[in-house]
Scaffold this motif. Structure first.
Motif, PDB file in Angstrom:
ATOM      1  N   ALA A 233     -10.121   2.754   2.569  1.00  0.00           N
ATOM      2  CA  ALA A 233     -11.516   3.175   2.463  1.00  0.00           C
ATOM      3  C   ALA A 233     -11.872   3.264   0.979  1.00  0.00           C
ATOM      4  CB  ALA A 233     -11.722   4.525   3.144  1.00  0.00           C
ATOM      5  N   PHE A 234     -12.971   2.631   0.620  1.00  0.00           N
ATOM      6  CA  PHE A 234     -13.433   2.650  -0.772  1.00  0.00           C
ATOM      7  C   PHE A 234     -14.738   3.426  -0.826  1.00  0.00           C
ATOM      8  CE2 PHE A 234     -10.700  -0.976  -0.361  1.00  0.00           C
ATOM      9  CZ  PHE A 234     -10.002  -1.022  -1.539  1.00  0.00           C
ATOM     10  N   LEU A 235     -14.745   4.439  -1.696  1.00  0.00           N
ATOM     11  CA  LEU A 235     -15.915   5.308  -1.821  1.00  0.00           C
ATOM     12  C   LEU A 235     -16.373   5.348  -3.266  1.00  0.00           C
ATOM     13  CD1 LEU A 235     -13.777   7.044   0.300  1.00  0.00           C
ATOM     14  CD2 LEU A 235     -16.003   8.070   0.663  1.00  0.00           C
ATOM     15  N   PRO A 236     -17.670   5.574  -3.479  1.00  0.00           N
ATOM     16  CA  PRO A 236     -18.160   5.683  -4.854  1.00  0.00           C
ATOM     17  C   PRO A 236     -17.683   6.984  -5.511  1.00  0.00           C
ATOM     18  CG  PRO A 236     -19.936   6.088  -3.288  1.00  0.00           C
ATOM     19  CD  PRO A 236     -18.731   5.689  -2.492  1.00  0.00           C
ATOM     20  N   TRP A 237     -17.638   6.978  -6.817  1.00  0.00           N
ATOM     21  CA  TRP A 237     -17.308   8.163  -7.588  1.00  0.00           C
ATOM     22  C   TRP A 237     -18.232   8.181  -8.774  1.00  0.00           C
ATOM     23  CZ3 TRP A 237     -15.031  12.600  -6.926  1.00  0.00           C
ATOM     24  CH2 TRP A 237     -14.670  13.390  -8.025  1.00  0.00           C
TER      25      TRP A 237
END
Length: 144
Positions: free
Chosen positions: A140-144
């Motif tokens: 899972a790739f999430l913004p930061w």
């Protein structure tokens, strides 16, 4: 390819922030995974604060959902890996089931669940599942 010499041995932020946590697969490990993710984010935020406050909460929610699913649907231990990427955070959940997650109908009045996988897809920029002989990895790739 020529690489620029660094003045010190400090790796770039994308490589500096990476942690893996292992859990035996007990119900209380859902909380443990969330606390481990919070520890990782706290360390990350000292050098690279999130672009928006909700990014922190979104990552914690995704970790919690993935850990709960690992407990419910995959017997045995699971691993959580968190890694800083160029523009976000890469969460990997490794469990012992070779079955890919499937969205289930969500019926809020019956209380039967079914919202977790939808939440993960809604909050993440990208989600993928890689099945291997000993289980699967959910990325899972999430913004930061």
């Amino acid at each position: 390819m020529v690489t620029e010499q660094r003045w010190d041995d400090t790796p770039p932020s994308e490589e500096k922030y990476e942690r893996t946590f292992s859990f035996p697969g007990e119900l209380r490990n859902v909380t443990g995974a969330r606390l481990a993710a919070e520890e990782f984010l706290r360390a990350l935020a000292r050098d690279a604060p999130p672009g928006a406050h909700e990014y922190w909460d979104d990552i914690l929610l995704v970790v919690t959902e993935l850990a709960a699913n690992a407990i419910q649907y995959a017997p045995g231990p699971f691993d959580l890996r968190l890694r800083r990427t160029f523009d976000g955070v890469h969460v990997t959940m490794r469990d012992t089931s070779t079955t890919k997650p499937e969205p289930r109908p969500f019926h809020p009045r019956s209380g039967g669940g079914g919202i977790g996988w939808h939440l993960v897809h809604t909050l993440c920029d990208q989600v993928s599942v890689v099945v291997h002989e000993r289980g699967k990895d959910i990325h899972a790739f999430l913004p930061w």
